[in-house]
Design an enzyme around this catalytic site. Structure first.
Site, PDB file in Angstrom:
ATOM      1  N   SER A  21       0.787  -1.369  -0.132  1.00  0.00           N
ATOM      2  CA  SER A  21       0.349   0.009  -0.200  1.00  0.00           C
ATOM      3  C   SER A  21       1.129   1.163  -0.077  1.00  0.00           C
ATOM      4  O   SER A  21       2.173   1.571   0.328  1.00  0.00           O
ATOM      5  CB  SER A  21      -1.163   0.031   1.081  1.00  0.00           C
ATOM      6  OG  SER A  21      -1.556   1.533   1.342  1.00  0.00           O
ATOM      7  N   TYR A  54      -2.169  -0.471  10.680  1.00  0.00           N
ATOM      8  CA  TYR A  54      -2.242  -0.968   8.485  1.00  0.00           C
ATOM      9  C   TYR A  54      -1.143  -1.152   7.880  1.00  0.00           C
ATOM     10  O   TYR A  54      -1.003  -1.866   7.138  1.00  0.00           O
ATOM     11  CB  TYR A  54      -3.315  -0.180   8.525  1.00  0.00           C
ATOM     12  CG  TYR A  54      -3.755  -0.767   6.813  1.00  0.00           C
ATOM     13  CD1 TYR A  54      -4.149  -1.866   6.860  1.00  0.00           C
ATOM     14  CD2 TYR A  54      -3.659   0.545   5.656  1.00  0.00           C
ATOM     15  CE1 TYR A  54      -4.483  -2.527   4.747  1.00  0.00           C
ATOM     16  CE2 TYR A  54      -3.353  -0.428   4.506  1.00  0.00           C
ATOM     17  CZ  TYR A  54      -3.754  -0.921   4.259  1.00  0.00           C
ATOM     18  OH  TYR A  54      -4.182  -1.721   2.657  1.00  0.00           O
TER      19      TYR A  54
END
Length: 249
Positions: A141, A155
């Site tokens: 990401s 995350y």
């Protein structure tokens, strides 16, 4: 004739499901796994209807179950006889600011996104080492490039860990192995469906995944996708002070 075989985890929705559609259109046979098999069945029907020559094998899989990860990967490899590419895609987006009483959510994200990815990478590498070839794709990401705040902290850390696993494998220079890390920016998916629709730079799933698939097909070592605006943003994120980076999360 098949172009090859790809295993995609987390394929029941979002980026995983769309990657399955697009890789099937390119001529690949697929081994798809996820927890929600009803959605996988519907996806297979859609793919086979559009591409009757494609073979799609479905497996129920919770990537936090280590034994199941190894069993499912081995079963898919046995079904097809070989695996050309594994896309470690399954992930979770739960999270909260540390110290706010939601350790359970942060831990679940850490276990799914990092330990689950580790199990998948181990299972894939067992197959690839035996074959002396393969392409391992880790879905990271853009948030992995820097520490993120509040609900994004854990995350982002897990996705940085995913990228580090890939880099370590590249450093090992395993014969016949290609390793790619894909850093998606804001691509509409089930994970971010709660985010307001007008988020700046958000692109539709099909458009964003097309960029991901193109980078994977080129076996790029690293790809920020879509390239615009995430290549320049990625360049900036690594260099900007934290006071500026925090505004991106």
């Amino acid at each position: 004739m098949s172009k090859g075989t790809i295993i995609i985890t987390g394929a029941s929705a979002g980026l995983g499901a769309e990657m399955a559609r697009q890789f099937a259109a390119l001529g690949y046979d697929l081994g798809l796994s996820a927890r929600r098999t009803d959605r996988l069945e519907a996806l297979r029907e859609q793919i086979v209807s559009a591409h009757p020559d494609r073979r799609v094998v479905l497996k129920a899989l919770d990537v936090t179950d280590d034994e199941a990860v190894f069993r499912v990967f081995e079963e898919i490899a046995a079904d097809f006889g070989t695996v050309d590419r594994v896309i470690v895609n399954a992930g979770l987006g739960k999270g909260a600011a540390l110290g706010k009483g939601r350790y359970d959510a942060n831990r679940q994200t850490a276990v799914t996104n990092f330990l689950g990815a580790l199990a998948q990478a181990e299972a894939a590498m067992k197959i690839f080492r035996a074959q002396s070839r393969g392409h391992l794709v880790m879905i990271s990401s853009m948030s992995a490039l820097r520490g993120m705040r509040k609900a994004m902290t854990v995350y982002a850390a897990t996705k940085a860990g995913v990228a580090a696993i890939a880099e370590g494998l590249r450093s090992e220079r395993v014969p016949g192995l290609d390793v790619s890390v894909i850093y998606p920016g804001y691509i509409r998916s089930e994970m971010n469906e709660h985010v307001r629709q007008k988020t700046r730079f958000m692109v539709d799933t099909e458009v964003g995944v097309r960029s991901m698939v193109a980078a994977i097909e080129k076996r790029k070592v690293k790809a920020y996708v879509p390239a615009w605006p995430w290549v320049p943003i990625g360049f900036a994120m690594k260099r900007l002070p934290l006071s500026v980076v925090r505004k991106l999360s």
